[in-house]
Structures are given as structure tokens and as C-alpha cells.
Design a protein around this motif. Structure first.
Motif, PDB file in Angstrom:
ATOM      1  N   ASN A   1     -12.570  -4.696  12.483  1.00 15.05           N
ATOM      2  CA  ASN A   1     -11.436  -5.767  12.760  1.00 15.05           C
ATOM      3  C   ASN A   1     -10.183  -4.882  12.818  1.00 15.05           C
ATOM      4  O   ASN A   1     -10.183  -3.699  12.357  1.00 15.05           O
ATOM      5  CB  ASN A   1     -11.240  -6.816  11.806  1.00 15.05           C
ATOM      6  N   ALA A   2      -9.229  -5.245  13.872  1.00 13.28           N
ATOM      7  CA  ALA A   2      -7.860  -4.578  13.774  1.00 13.28           C
ATOM      8  C   ALA A   2      -6.901  -5.443  13.670  1.00 13.28           C
ATOM      9  O   ALA A   2      -6.806  -6.725  14.064  1.00 13.28           O
ATOM     10  CB  ALA A   2      -7.674  -3.908  15.124  1.00 13.28           C
ATOM     11  N   ILE A   3      -5.967  -5.230  12.598  1.00 12.68           N
ATOM     12  CA  ILE A   3      -4.833  -6.121  12.256  1.00 12.68           C
ATOM     13  C   ILE A   3      -3.288  -5.489  12.433  1.00 12.68           C
ATOM     14  O   ILE A   3      -3.347  -4.666  11.855  1.00 12.68           O
ATOM     15  CB  ILE A   3      -4.919  -6.757  10.760  1.00 12.68           C
ATOM     16  N   GLU A   4      -2.499  -6.211  13.239  1.00  7.30           N
ATOM     17  CA  GLU A   4      -1.164  -5.555  13.367  1.00  7.30           C
ATOM     18  C   GLU A   4      -0.176  -6.353  12.444  1.00  7.30           C
ATOM     19  O   GLU A   4      -0.311  -7.779  12.530  1.00  7.30           O
ATOM     20  CB  GLU A   4      -0.771  -5.593  14.892  1.00  7.30           C
ATOM     21  N   TYR A   5       0.490  -5.655  11.659  1.00  4.76           N
ATOM     22  CA  TYR A   5       1.505  -6.166  10.787  1.00  4.76           C
ATOM     23  C   TYR A   5       2.865  -6.162  11.663  1.00  4.76           C
ATOM     24  O   TYR A   5       3.525  -4.986  11.628  1.00  4.76           O
ATOM     25  CB  TYR A   5       1.660  -5.350   9.387  1.00  4.76           C
ATOM     26  N   PRO A   6       3.121  -7.260  12.058  1.00  6.33           N
ATOM     27  CA  PRO A   6       4.610  -7.175  12.942  1.00  6.33           C
ATOM     28  C   PRO A   6       5.734  -6.653  12.242  1.00  6.33           C
ATOM     29  O   PRO A   6       6.731  -6.080  13.368  1.00  6.33           O
ATOM     30  CB  PRO A   6       4.733  -8.709  13.174  1.00  6.33           C
ATOM     31  N   SER A   7       6.041  -6.793  11.290  1.00  9.23           N
ATOM     32  CA  SER A   7       7.303  -6.504  10.514  1.00  9.23           C
ATOM     33  C   SER A   7       7.126  -5.175   9.677  1.00  9.23           C
ATOM     34  O   SER A   7       8.207  -4.794   9.397  1.00  9.23           O
ATOM     35  CB  SER A   7       7.705  -7.719   9.499  1.00  9.23           C
ATOM     36  N   SER A   8       5.984  -4.710   9.798  1.00  8.69           N
ATOM     37  CA  SER A   8       5.836  -3.441   9.129  1.00  8.69           C
ATOM     38  C   SER A   8       5.754  -2.132   9.907  1.00  8.69           C
ATOM     39  O   SER A   8       5.689  -2.147  11.105  1.00  8.69           O
ATOM     40  CB  SER A   8       4.521  -3.350   8.243  1.00  8.69           C
ATOM     41  N   SER A   9       6.047  -0.960   9.242  1.00  7.17           N
ATOM     42  CA  SER A   9       6.031   0.279  10.015  1.00  7.17           C
ATOM     43  C   SER A   9       4.974   1.141   9.199  1.00  7.17           C
ATOM     44  O   SER A   9       4.029   0.582   9.139  1.00  7.17           O
ATOM     45  CB  SER A   9       7.591   0.855   9.946  1.00  7.17           C
ATOM     46  N   HIS A  10       4.993   2.321   8.967  1.00  6.01           N
ATOM     47  CA  HIS A  10       4.033   3.282   8.593  1.00  6.01           C
ATOM     48  C   HIS A  10       3.495   2.871   7.037  1.00  6.01           C
ATOM     49  O   HIS A  10       2.314   2.822   7.164  1.00  6.01           O
ATOM     50  CB  HIS A  10       4.572   4.603   8.433  1.00  6.01           C
ATOM     51  N   TRP A  11       4.489   2.532   6.118  1.00  8.21           N
ATOM     52  CA  TRP A  11       4.052   2.359   5.013  1.00  8.21           C
ATOM     53  C   TRP A  11       3.834   0.855   4.810  1.00  8.21           C
ATOM     54  O   TRP A  11       4.146   0.339   3.741  1.00  8.21           O
ATOM     55  CB  TRP A  11       4.869   2.959   3.840  1.00  8.21           C
TER      56      TRP A  11
END
Length: 88
Positions: free
Chosen positions: A59-69
Motif C-alpha cells: 500500500n501507499a499512503i499520502e499524508y496531504p498536510s505533512s512534509s518529510h518528517w
């Protein structure tokens, strides 16, 4: 300079100045790929994300409001997603 060493290393290899760049690898085991949408530089493509999502057990999950950490800024969500992936 802010792209980082990996970006530099890949480009000098592609330009023929440095060591050759190895061919892209794709995970052969179940893989969880988590990334922040606010990163300045992405080292993956949309095609990689779609292929990983289509791979059984991955699976791949994108965190819309996050950056690198993202494991720091969205620690509760990150820990929940990792626990769910490991449990499955």
C-alpha cells in the motif's frame, strides 16, 4: 544544493560524470510506502504509487498536510497506519 546528495548522485550518474545509476528496483515483498505531500522534492512517481497500490499486500499512503518528517508531525496517524499494515 537543497535537493540533497541523492539527487546530486543520481544526476552525475545520468550525465555520465559519476558512477552509473543502477536500474530502478521494485519491492518484491509486501511494502508500505508513506509520504508527505508537502515535501519539496519527491523521489517517486505517481506510476510507482499506483503500481505499489495494485501489488498484493502493499500500500501507499499520502499524508496531504505533512512534509518529510510525517512520522513526527502526524505521529498518531502514522503509527496507526503502520500497525494496521503489520497486523494485516
Amino acid at each position: 544544493w537543497w535537493f540533497g546528495y541523492t539527487y546530486f548522485y543520481l544526476w552525475i550518474g545520468r550525465l555520465g560524470i559519476g558512477p552509473p545509476v543502477p536500474p530502478p528496483l521494485f519491492p518484491t515483498v509486501p511494502t508500505l510506502f508513506v509520504y508527505g505531500a508537502q515535501k519539496r522534492t519527491m523521489f517517486h512517481s505517481d506510476a510507482f504509487v499506483e503500481r505499489l497500490k495494485a501489488t498484493s499486500g502493499s500500500n501507499a499512503i499520502e499524508y496531504p498536510s505533512s512534509s518529510h518528517w510525517l512520522m513526527y508531525t502526524d505521529s498518531q496517524t502514522f503509527n496507526k497506519d503502520v500497525l494496521e499494515f503489520i497486523s494485516s
